[in-house]
Enzyme design. Structure first.
Site, PDB file in Angstrom:
ATOM      1  N   ASP A 214       0.822  -1.205   0.000  1.00 43.25           N
ATOM      2  CA  ASP A 214       0.000   0.000   0.000  1.00 43.25           C
ATOM      3  C   ASP A 214       0.860   1.261   0.000  1.00 43.25           C
ATOM      4  O   ASP A 214       1.427   1.639   1.028  1.00 43.25           O
ATOM      5  CB  ASP A 214      -0.925  -0.013   1.226  1.00 43.25           C
ATOM      6  CG  ASP A 214      -1.952   1.099   1.190  1.00 43.25           C
ATOM      7  OD1 ASP A 214      -2.003   1.818   0.178  1.00 43.25           O
ATOM      8  OD2 ASP A 214      -2.695   1.237   2.171  1.00 43.25           O
ATOM      9  N   ASP A 422      -2.115   5.225  -5.694  1.00 42.03           N
ATOM     10  CA  ASP A 422      -2.430   4.464  -4.479  1.00 42.03           C
ATOM     11  C   ASP A 422      -2.571   2.977  -4.806  1.00 42.03           C
ATOM     12  O   ASP A 422      -3.606   2.537  -5.295  1.00 42.03           O
ATOM     13  CB  ASP A 422      -3.725   4.997  -3.859  1.00 42.03           C
ATOM     14  CG  ASP A 422      -4.100   4.239  -2.591  1.00 42.03           C
ATOM     15  OD1 ASP A 422      -3.204   3.671  -1.952  1.00 42.03           O
ATOM     16  OD2 ASP A 422      -5.301   4.213  -2.257  1.00 42.03           O
TER      17      ASP A 422
END
Length: 570
Positions: A214, A422
């Site tokens: 992430d 992201d």
């Protein structure tokens, strides 16, 4: 040979002597011999010599009398020899020009093997697939942020009808048994799994933990038995910290984590608590710990380093779905507490993160920490916005096009819009204006027989046809490429990221084609484009925190390569 003679002699041979570089005379001279002739037999011999690998020719001294040759007048410039000299001249000129324009790059390649042992190491982490559950949509949207504490208790954060629990002072002393491995795999897919993950080895003896990769999260955390208040049953046993693993509140990284506290940093607390809220209303609550991380270097050797990570004993929301097959989150943002920043602060790597997500049906790919696997050519680079209060990887776009149509960015399309990269988000999100414009543009699909199916649970917008689709390849001819334009509104001087239909479409279990770009008007700040996994597939994406830039290039994402020479020398 008499050069003044009226008779023009025929040239039968040419010897080219290439001098060694001034800074490395030990390389010696390179001597190449060519036989030039008009006749067919000698022409064949010339081609064989020309196609021979120059590096395999013997290096000889210029004093060798057998290599001496006298040149006549310019009878060389007839027929094939002229073309040969023209080709060599253009090649030498191109090399000289490239060396002049990119002197530092050439110097870097020249020194790459000399100081290899002194350079920071890089780590490769392959990506592994999570086993999806049929009919279960695990789409995620991370973009985590630390939340406030109030007088030692967690502030009640409302997620729907749920109220968060209070902070708990929990410690454990048991140690886990070994489950070691020396490989760091990273795989996954957008549908049906909704994430890409890798694994790390933590503790002494080391244990394996699968973590969701992430770039939108600061803190790496692992589900923790301290004991656990709310943990999913993951693939590996919960991390069991000892009292010595718990990070004291006086640690500098604790101040970074708790910088949003209303009551300020607690110097007398025995531990450092954290709470992270994610954009999809998930959250993790826990305490910071420090333990050994075991990493494999690019040369195959292993290194151990102490890192700070979260020991999460209370997880809530959609996050619990993904934790059925993972053990936590791998935080890779720009924050000081992220894994890459911690390793860089210790001088182990340069603060560079890269990932490559395969567009193949099986998913997978790889990620790396460090700069050794960043290509030196073929990359498109954009500046990284440096916002002190935001640690996301973000930049600005000045235009979004669907095919040749420019989508409205709001305010007369004259303003720039932020875009966030992201890897913790399964899908891509557009802000209100460009999303509405895109949906309106897709109404033309009815003309080719695609009809909206409002009953498909995969995504908000899906289309069905007379026959079910097996893959995006069956339907991509009806969709257009989406282009994000960076830097300048002038097309020729801007940098562009092209997202083909494979980068924003998915096939549902019903055989429908669905739009993997969602309405982001209520996500993050509501005015940003969030580039998720679906749109970054098929690209090597690099986040260079040393030079504050983000780059990408097309890639099949089969395996990383390290480039030690210029492309035309390979």
């Amino acid at each position: 040979m008499d050069l003044d003679s009226d008779r023009s002699p025929q040239l039968t041979g040419v010897v080219i002597i290439s001098l060694p570089p001034p800074d490395n005379p030990s390389l010696g001279k390179t001597i190449t011999a060519f036989t030039l002739s008009e006749s067919a037999p000698y022409q064949t011999h010339q081609e064989q010599l020309y196609n021979h690998d120059l590096h395999q020719l013997p290096t000889q001294s210029p004093q060798n009398p057998q290599l001496q040759v006298s040149f006549p007048r310019f009878s060389l410039f007839h027929g094939v020899p002229r073309k040969l000299l023209l080709f060599l001249g253009i090649s030498i000129f191109a090399l000289a020009l490239y060396t002049h324009v990119y002197p530092t790059l050439v110097e870097e390649f020249r020194k790459s093997n000399e100081d290899d042992d002194d350079r920071p190491q890089s780590f490769i982490l392959p990506l592994y697939p999570k086993l999806g559950r049929p009919g279960k949509n695990d789409a995620e949207l991370k973009l985590g942020r630390f939340v406030d504490f109030d007088q030692g208790d967690v502030v009640g954060a409302s997620f729907g009808n749920g109220i968060r629990t209070q902070k708990v002072n929990k410690l454990a002393s048991s140690a886990a048994k070994v489950d070691s491995s020396t490989i760091f795999p990273v795989r996954g897919n957008v549908d049906p799994d909704g994430l890409y993950y890798t694994y790390i080895l933590v503790g002494n003896p080391p244990r394996r933990y699968f973590l969701d990769m992430d770039t939108g999260s600061d803190l790496t955390w692992i589900q923790c038995d301290a004991p656990c208040s709310s943990c999913a049953k993951g693939p590996n046993p919960l991390y069991k910290p000892t009292r010595g693993n718990i990070l004291p509140s006086k640690d500098s990284l604790c101040s970074v984590i708790q910088r949003n506290q209303k009551t300020g940093h607690c110097e007398t607390c025995r531990q450092c608590d954290y709470e992270i809220q994610y954009a999809d209303s998930s959250s993790s609550l826990g305490v910071l710990a420090k333990d050994e991380l075991h990493l494999k270097l690019k040369n195959g050797s292993l290194t151990n380093v102490n890192i700070v990570f979260g020991c999460g004993y209370d997880q809530q929301g959609l996050l619990l779905n993904s934790l059925a097959k993972t053990d936590g989150i791998l935080g890779l943002s720009r924050a000081k507490v992220s894994l890459s920043s911690q390793l860089a602060s210790k001088g182990i790597i340069k603060n560079v993160v890269g990932h490559c997500l395969s567009i193949d049906a099986g998913g997978g790919g790889y990620m790396f920490l460090g700069e050794d696997f960043v290509p030196h050519w073929g990359m498109s680079w954009i500046p990284m916005l440096n916002t002190p209060s935001v640690d996301f990887y973000h930049s600005e776009i000045v235009r979004i096009n669907y095919g040749n149509k420019q989508l409205n960015l709001g305010s007369g399309s004259s303003r720039a819009e932020q875009v966030v990269f992201d890897s913790g988000s399964s899908y891509t999100y557009f802000s209100k204006e460009p999303y509405s414009d895109l949906v309106a543009s897709l109404e033309e699909l009815s003309a080719v027989g695609l009809v909206r199916d409002f009953s498909d649970p995969l995504l908000p917008i899906c289309w069905q046809a007379k026959m079910p689709f097996r893959s995006v390849a069956d339907v991509k001819q009806f969709f257009k490429t989406i282009t994000l334009q960076f830097g300048s509104s002038w097309w020729l001087v801007s940098t562009r990221l092209q997202i083909p239909p494979e980068g924003y479409l998915s096939i549902s279990s019903k055989g429908n084609v669905c739009l993997g770009i969602l309405d982001g008007s209520k996500v993050h700040d509501g005015s940003s484009t969030i580039l998720g996994d679906i749109s970054m597939r098929g690209h090597l994406v690099v986040y260079d925190n040393e030079n504050h830039k983000i780059g990408w290039t097309n890639s099949g994402c089969a395996k990383p390569q390290r480039f030690d020479s210029l492309p035309f020398f390979k």
